[in-house]
Design an enzyme around this catalytic site. Structure first.
Site, mmCIF file in Angstrom:
data_model
loop_
_atom_site.group_PDB
_atom_site.id
_atom_site.type_symbol
_atom_site.label_atom_id
_atom_site.label_comp_id
_atom_site.label_asym_id
_atom_site.label_seq_id
_atom_site.Cartn_x
_atom_site.Cartn_y
_atom_site.Cartn_z
ATOM 1 N N CYS A 30 1.120 -1.067 0.005
ATOM 2 C CA CYS A 30 0.333 0.168 0.271
ATOM 3 C C CYS A 30 0.427 0.840 -0.576
ATOM 4 C CB CYS A 30 -1.114 -0.167 1.255
ATOM 5 S SG CYS A 30 -1.485 1.519 1.629
ATOM 6 N N ASP B 243 -0.127 -6.392 -0.510
ATOM 7 C CA ASP B 243 -1.448 -6.610 -0.886
ATOM 8 C C ASP B 243 -0.465 -7.852 -1.797
ATOM 9 O OD1 ASP B 243 -3.092 -4.740 -0.610
ATOM 10 O OD2 ASP B 243 -1.776 -3.337 -1.271
#
Length: 279
Positions: A186, A193
């Site tokens: 992120c 992620d």
């Protein structure tokens, strides 16, 4: 004040301690311009790809007029040509505001979400509410050969397009390959992620080991899901100038949302409807 303007006047909720909304508030949606990152990739208004971002929101709930809760999964499709994407935490906070709101029919919920997301994205967002027992997302294998068992020495963990190489021995090919080793971070919080990436193309053969190393190089790269996939499309397209190229990422669910960017040089291409194994 419109929901679009309200969203632009709020701070990005990522990385901040915020209270969950208990009432419907379209101003919670936080748009992020796509153009800033695209300009850094040398992209203009005439994009080299078509596509969409498919989101599955698994924690959608509201009340019937009599007060009984309903739940559904929302399938959201943002067009690649929309000026903005919508930050995922802001979407989660926004959807949470429906929990105590009363609606006559699920179609009314979908219509409100579509209206608000379209205002934030700057283009029409398609919204479909799916019942929990619909069984409409069958598990599927990603397309083509998995690259993950290739022996590889890895030293790069920031997006490194210079790792990409052509495989002159194989000449021109048409193939699909995938890897489960995609991880990016992120851009605000640094949280990981995780996802699966698939590359389908026709053109000069890409060296498989080099491609796997390139995918792994995103492991410490900080950017939004959509921007990562567009960066990959641009890097691979510049390397092999393929006749056809499609890149799709299926990210794992976080905060009740999974995000699935799809980019293709084929105007009529669309992502297959379903879930890949890791989702």
């Amino acid at each position: 004040m419109s929901s679009e303007h309200a969203g632009k006047n709020r701070h990005n909720p990522l990385g901040q301690a915020v209270e969950y909304a208990c009432v419907y508030d379209p101003g919670l949606l936080f748009p992020i311009p796509r153009g800033d990152t695209r300009a850094g990739l040398g992209l203009t208004a005439s994009l080299p790809f078509t596509g969409c971002d498919v989101w599955n929101a698994w924690e959608v709930s509201w009340l019937e007029p009599g007060g009984k809760p309903r739940v559904a999964r929302a399938r959201l499709q943002l067009p690649v040509a929309s000026p903005n994407l919508v930050e995922s935490k802001s979407l989660k906070l926004y959807l949470n505001g429906f929990n105590q709101e009363r609606f006559e029919h699920p179609d009314d919920v979908a219509a409100v979400i579509a209206r608000d997301l379209s205002a934030a994205a700057g283009a029409r967002v398609a919204v479909e509410l799916v019942a929990p027992d619909a069984g409409d997302l069958p598990l599927q294998a990603p397309p083509g050969q998995c690259l993950d068992d290739i022996a590889l020495v890895v030293r790069e963990y920031q997006a490194a397009p210079e790792l990409l190489l052509l495989d002159q021995r194989r000449g021109t090919v048409e193939e699909s390959v995938h890897s489960h080793l995609l991880r990016s971070l992120c851009p605000v919080t640094g949280q990981p992620d995780w996802g699966t990436l698939a590359v389908s193309y026709a053109g000069p053969a890409i060296d498989h080991a080099a491609l796997l190393g390139y995918i792994i190089s995103f492991r410490q790269h900080q950017d939004y899901h959509e921007h990562c996939v567009e960066r990959m499309f641009v890097d691979i397209h510049r390397l092999c100038t393929p006749d056809r190229l499609t890149i799709e990422a299926r990210y794992l669910r976080r905060g009740g949302l999974d995000i699935n960017p799809f980019r293709s040089s084929e105007a009529d291409a669309a992502p297959a409807h379903g879930r890949w194994y890791r989702q």
